[in-house]
Motif scaffolding. Structure first.
Motif, mmCIF file in Angstrom:
data_model
loop_
_atom_site.group_PDB
_atom_site.id
_atom_site.type_symbol
_atom_site.label_atom_id
_atom_site.label_comp_id
_atom_site.label_asym_id
_atom_site.label_seq_id
_atom_site.Cartn_x
_atom_site.Cartn_y
_atom_site.Cartn_z
ATOM 1 N N CYS A 1 -14.652 28.568 17.105
ATOM 2 C CA CYS A 1 -15.439 27.548 17.787
ATOM 3 C C CYS A 1 -15.103 27.585 19.279
ATOM 4 C CB CYS A 1 -15.117 26.168 17.225
ATOM 5 S SG CYS A 1 -15.457 26.014 15.456
ATOM 6 N N PRO A 2 -16.010 27.145 20.142
ATOM 7 C CA PRO A 2 -15.758 27.211 21.596
ATOM 8 C C PRO A 2 -14.495 26.468 22.030
ATOM 9 C CG PRO A 2 -18.078 26.767 21.162
ATOM 10 C CD PRO A 2 -17.382 26.672 19.835
ATOM 11 N N ASP A 3 -14.159 25.377 21.350
ATOM 12 C CA ASP A 3 -13.006 24.578 21.773
ATOM 13 C C ASP A 3 -11.772 24.837 20.904
ATOM 14 O OD1 ASP A 3 -13.934 23.493 19.470
ATOM 15 O OD2 ASP A 3 -13.976 21.410 20.176
ATOM 16 N N TYR A 4 -11.751 25.993 20.229
ATOM 17 C CA TYR A 4 -10.646 26.322 19.317
ATOM 18 C C TYR A 4 -9.281 26.182 19.979
ATOM 19 C CZ TYR A 4 -7.309 29.488 17.063
ATOM 20 O OH TYR A 4 -6.174 30.035 16.519
ATOM 21 N N LYS A 5 -9.137 26.745 21.177
ATOM 22 C CA LYS A 5 -7.826 26.742 21.841
ATOM 23 C C LYS A 5 -7.399 25.354 22.309
ATOM 24 C CE LYS A 5 -8.001 31.575 23.271
ATOM 25 N NZ LYS A 5 -7.979 32.538 24.403
ATOM 26 N N GLU A 6 -8.343 24.428 22.344
ATOM 27 C CA GLU A 6 -7.992 23.062 22.714
ATOM 28 C C GLU A 6 -7.212 22.361 21.592
ATOM 29 O OE1 GLU A 6 -8.608 21.241 25.464
ATOM 30 O OE2 GLU A 6 -9.629 22.821 26.591
ATOM 31 N N TYR A 7 -7.427 22.813 20.359
ATOM 32 C CA TYR A 7 -6.856 22.100 19.213
ATOM 33 C C TYR A 7 -5.754 22.883 18.506
ATOM 34 C CZ TYR A 7 -10.531 18.752 19.967
ATOM 35 O OH TYR A 7 -11.324 17.799 20.530
ATOM 36 N N CYS A 8 -5.866 24.201 18.476
ATOM 37 C CA CYS A 8 -4.818 25.043 17.893
ATOM 38 C C CYS A 8 -3.947 25.534 19.045
ATOM 39 C CB CYS A 8 -5.424 26.200 17.118
ATOM 40 S SG CYS A 8 -6.420 25.659 15.722
ATOM 41 N N VAL A 9 -2.911 24.774 19.325
ATOM 42 C CA VAL A 9 -2.163 24.926 20.570
ATOM 43 C C VAL A 9 -1.192 26.106 20.512
ATOM 44 C CG1 VAL A 9 -0.453 23.801 22.047
ATOM 45 C CG2 VAL A 9 -2.372 22.497 21.127
ATOM 46 N N ASN A 10 -1.194 26.913 21.562
ATOM 47 C CA ASN A 10 -0.185 27.945 21.763
ATOM 48 C C ASN A 10 0.684 27.538 22.946
ATOM 49 O OD1 ASN A 10 -0.692 29.936 19.759
ATOM 50 N ND2 ASN A 10 -2.567 30.488 20.860
ATOM 51 N N ILE A 11 1.988 27.775 22.805
ATOM 52 C CA ILE A 11 2.893 27.398 23.884
ATOM 53 C C ILE A 11 3.784 28.568 24.261
ATOM 54 C CG2 ILE A 11 2.922 24.959 23.276
ATOM 55 C CD1 ILE A 11 5.475 25.348 21.792
ATOM 56 N N SER A 12 4.264 28.544 25.490
ATOM 57 C CA SER A 12 5.160 29.589 25.983
ATOM 58 C C SER A 12 6.174 28.975 26.950
ATOM 59 C CB SER A 12 4.363 30.676 26.713
ATOM 60 O OG SER A 12 5.224 31.667 27.230
ATOM 61 N N PRO A 13 7.472 29.255 26.743
ATOM 62 C CA PRO A 13 8.058 29.942 25.593
ATOM 63 C C PRO A 13 7.948 29.091 24.335
ATOM 64 C CG PRO A 13 9.790 28.981 26.930
ATOM 65 C CD PRO A 13 8.507 28.780 27.699
ATOM 66 N N TYR A 14 8.167 29.721 23.164
ATOM 67 C CA TYR A 14 7.972 28.996 21.915
ATOM 68 C C TYR A 14 9.277 28.448 21.343
ATOM 69 C CZ TYR A 14 9.649 33.260 19.575
ATOM 70 O OH TYR A 14 10.401 34.330 19.167
ATOM 71 N N SER A 15 10.405 28.636 22.069
ATOM 72 C CA SER A 15 11.687 28.198 21.527
ATOM 73 C C SER A 15 12.628 27.793 22.651
ATOM 74 C CB SER A 15 12.322 29.320 20.698
ATOM 75 O OG SER A 15 12.660 30.420 21.538
ATOM 76 N N GLY A 16 13.697 27.104 22.255
ATOM 77 C CA GLY A 16 14.720 26.711 23.215
ATOM 78 C C GLY A 16 15.883 26.043 22.513
ATOM 79 N N SER A 17 16.899 25.683 23.290
ATOM 80 C CA SER A 17 18.105 25.077 22.746
ATOM 81 C C SER A 17 17.804 23.766 22.041
ATOM 82 C CB SER A 17 19.120 24.822 23.868
ATOM 83 O OG SER A 17 20.174 23.992 23.425
ATOM 84 N N VAL A 18 18.554 23.506 20.966
ATOM 85 C CA VAL A 18 18.433 22.239 20.255
ATOM 86 C C VAL A 18 18.773 21.069 21.176
ATOM 87 C CG1 VAL A 18 20.809 22.228 19.390
ATOM 88 C CG2 VAL A 18 19.020 21.115 18.058
ATOM 89 N N PHE A 19 19.499 21.319 22.272
ATOM 90 C CA PHE A 19 19.822 20.267 23.228
ATOM 91 C C PHE A 19 18.636 19.903 24.115
ATOM 92 C CE2 PHE A 19 24.505 21.822 23.258
ATOM 93 C CZ PHE A 19 24.737 21.150 22.069
ATOM 94 N N GLY A 20 17.579 20.703 24.084
ATOM 95 C CA GLY A 20 16.413 20.429 24.917
ATOM 96 C C GLY A 20 16.553 21.058 26.297
ATOM 97 N N GLY A 21 15.673 20.636 27.201
ATOM 98 C CA GLY A 21 15.751 21.106 28.579
ATOM 99 C C GLY A 21 14.925 22.330 28.891
#
Length: 718
Positions: A10-30
């Motif tokens: 669908c035209p707005d597919y990427k609006e709802y099925c979110v991709n993020i970068s980077p996809y990981s990080g420390s459990v402490f956050g930040g």
């Protein structure tokens, strides 16, 4: 998620099925991440109503209608490039003990914090409330700053001093590097964190004056607390008897990153060991963990013999669902109950007997090796009970089905080439109960493996280990994937020469509870080849009957776990019968001296299992695949050998007033016992671990040796 590759989104597919970068990080956050290809308005909310701030690109809308995934990583598993590094971490954690002092240093990658100046802050962790009640909580808190407006040059050094204002009571924590533009201790800001560590360097002055005495008091207080807590030892899994078993049982045990033979065996907490593993799953009731360590001979190291022995854990180091409350908080709960106490009793003082009283090594008398089965080459099968055969159907089939354990493993096959009448495994999909669906398949060009999570491709560029819903994933290279399930089932997938080798390991609980192409795991090879209608193959030497047997295990459309994200997969598998009846393979290896590959087949293929190698060269027309088949077969033979049951007679104690030689307690091992000077040996001086699991001879004792002296009486007359 398949719409991207099928080009029908669908035209707005990427609006709802979110991709993020980077996809990981420390459990402490930040870690700052970017939401790709979408205009998000408002804030971002994680599960359980954890809110964070961000920069938004529009100003309308307030509801959370988009979803994506973020991987929170245990600090010990986080790649070093994503965290701040304590230079000589041992010095940090022994600071204030005899002969340990001076400046401490730390470094970080400046790109982790976008700022010209940074604050260096200490954060602490502790657990409050009565253990194993609803009031048992973890507390993560900003304590104080070590430096403000420090240049973001990637390094910081300082001379530690005892903390003021009562902060020295915090004994566990991490140092954070964040922008100086933020107020002290602000949450949810871009930052680089060190690993959590023992805060010896900021403890009170009394610690520096007499670290051993201070630590002994703490050790005794911990000993008193442990006496009041429930016993978790009875519900943790026993250790494997040998290093070979421990490394082979990949469904239930994984390398302990603190003692890894592949990385030089730097075993700080386990001197004398060369490799340790941890049980992957935490125990069900108490969230406890098991650790097993081994010496250079492959024997288990026990705490009764060595400070470097295996130790169980009240809190599993890697945490366990639901993760947010003690003792299941990854890393930190383990530090509180199992590591700080080790510092108190063993490292900062010499009172290990208190620690090992509550953390004794589990021996291996109750350990049961898993059974293994394998699919490899074009494709060939070896069942859990050792039956070997070939099945070259084209389609999607059930490899393992356990209704009792709710485990399903399916395999897809495709022709080796367009011109050969032989197939190979090209994808494996699996699920246990309501877990995520994991699929591992050959990438285009057969150069590596691709992993899909619920039909979406996973990336291992940032992390090699992932904790998922009802499964764990480990992929150290693009040709090596291991999936682990809560039942203890493990699936290893290896890419070799454009083919997939898939090994399935199942614990004893699966006995008499499996169906499919890999047979019924019950120790009886006679009922391995059973049609899906429960009838048994009458002639296992008949390739046509074996072909019919394999075809009977074609999966039903409604039970398919695979992803169909290309026109080829839709046409060939999804919209077609799951077993292609029009594909008839070559059943027997043609024997022709004029075959140009005959000499290579004779050279590459020899010994046990050579028939599989010859088939893949002479029918599959690939010496490379034939050689890979030979390697896979030999690897499976080695795996079966490594997993052979080993008998243990259990730990043998030295006699009071005596000593022993030998710390191996497996069948055939000898232990020699002797008495100290002035004591007389009673019982056996040497004991042998026998085939019945009992030690030979009699109990050894060392009573005091009495010397009789003659009395001389002198009579004197006067």
């Amino acid at each position: 998620t398949t719409c991207t590759s099928l080009a029908n989104c669908c035209p707005d597919y990427k609006e709802y099925c979110v991709n993020i970068s980077p996809y990981s990080g420390s459990v402490f956050g930040g870690t700052d991440f970017i939401i790709l290809d979408a205009n998000i308005c408002g804030s971002v909310e994680f599960n359980d109503n954890i809110n964070t701030v961000g920069y938004i690109s529009s100003d309308n809308g307030t509801t959370f209608t988009r979803a994506g995934a973020w991987l929170s990583v245990h600090t010990g598993k986080l790649d070093s490039k994503f965290k701040a590094i304590l230079d000589n971490s041992t010095k940090w954690q022994y600071y204030g003990t005899p002969n340990v002092g001076g400046a401490l240093e730390m470094t970080w990658n400046t790109s982790l914090v976008r700022a010209e100046k940074v604050n260096i802050e200490l954060w602490g962790y502790r657990e409050t409330g009565e253990p194993y009640t609803e009031y048992w909580l973890g507390e993560w808190q900003y304590l104080y700053s070590l430096a403000k407006d420090h240049p973001n040059n990637g390094s910081f050094s300082f001379l530690p001093k005892p903390a003021e204002n009562g902060f020295s009571s915090w004994e566990l924590g991490s140092v954070r590097v964040s922008s100086s533009s933020h107020p002290d201790g602000m949450w949810n800001v871009q930052a680089a964190w060190t690993e959590d560590h023992a805060l010896a360097w900021h403890l009170e002055e009394n610690f520096r004056k007499d670290s051993a005495g201070w630590a002994l008091e703490k050790c005794l207080a911990w000993d008193k607390l442990e006496n009041q807590l429930p016993n978790f030892l009875s519900e943790i899994i026993d250790c494997p008897c040998t290093l070979a078993q421990a490394r082979a049982d990949t469904g239930r045990f994984h390398t302990d990153y603190g003692c890894d033979i592949e990385k030089g065996s730097v075993c700080t907490y386990h001197p004398g060991s060369v490799h340790c593993v941890r049980a992957i799953q935490a125990s069900p009731k108490y969230g406890a963990g098991q650790q097993c360590c081994y010496d250079s001979t492959g024997a288990q190291v026990l705490t009764a013999d060595s400070i470097g022995g295996s130790t169980p854990d009240r809190a599993h180091d890697w945490g366990s669902p639901p993760y947010k409350k003690p003792p299941r908080i990854p890393g930190l709960s383990h530090w509180i109950y199992d590591v700080l106490s080790f510092y108190y009793c063993c490292l900062w003082s010499d009172n290990c007997h208190y620690y090992f009283k509550h953390r004794p090594s589990s021996d291996c008398r109750r350990y049961k090796s898993p059974e293994s089965a394998v699919v490899f080459g074009d494709p060939h099968f070896i069942t859990f009970d050792g039956t070997s055969y070939s099945f070259n159907g084209k389609g999607e089939y059930t490899l393992v089905e356990s209704l009792e354990k709710k485990l399903t493993i399916q395999g897809r096959t495709e022709p080796v080439t367009e011109t050969t009448n032989a197939t190979k495994l090209s994808s494996v999909a699996m699920r246990e109960a309501s877990s995520d669906i994991i699929e591992v398949r050959l990438v285009s060009g057969n150069s590596g493996l691709e992993v899909l999570l619920n039909q979406k491709t996973l990336s291992f560029t940032e992390q090699t280990w992932m904790d998922l819903n009802g499964a764990f994933l480990f992929s150290p290279t693009s040709t090596n994937v291991t999936v682990m399930f809560p039942s203890g089932a493990g699936v290893e997938v290896r890419q070799r020469e454009g083919t997939m080798t898939t090994t399935v390991l199942l614990p004893e609980d699966f006995k008499d509870a499996t169906l499919g192409l890999l047979g019924n795991m019950n120790g009886d090879a006679k009922d391995d080849l059973v049609f899906s209608n429960a009838s048994i193959v009458q002639n296992s030497s008949n390739p046509e009957e074996l072909f019919s047997f394999g075809a009977s295990w074609a999966i039903a459309n409604v039970s398919a776990l695979f992803t169909y994200d290309s026109e080829y997969l839709l046409e060939t598998y999804y919209d077609a019968p799951r077993h292609d009846t029009s594909f008839i393979p070559v059943f027997l290896v043609p024997e022709s001296p004029d075959d140009p590959l005959a000499n290579q087949a004779a050279t590459i293929c020899s010994g046990e299992g050579s028939q599989f190698c010859r088939y893949d060269i002479l029918v599959g027309r690939s010496p490379g695949i034939g050689n890979a088949t030979r390697i896979s077969f030999q690897s499976h033979v080695s795996l079966v050998e490594d997993l052979k049951p080993v008998l243990s007679c259990g730990w043998l104690s030295p006699p009071d007033n005596g000593k022993k030689e030998g710390t191996t307690y497996l069948q055939g091992a000898k232990v020699r016992l002797s008495c100290n000077e002035g004591y007389n040996l009673k019982g056996s001086a040497e004991r042998l671990c026998q085939a019945d699991g009992q030690w030979s001879g009699e109990e050894t004792r060392c009573p005091i040796f009495l010397h009789r002296k003659s009395k001389s009486i002198t009579s004197q007359s006067s």
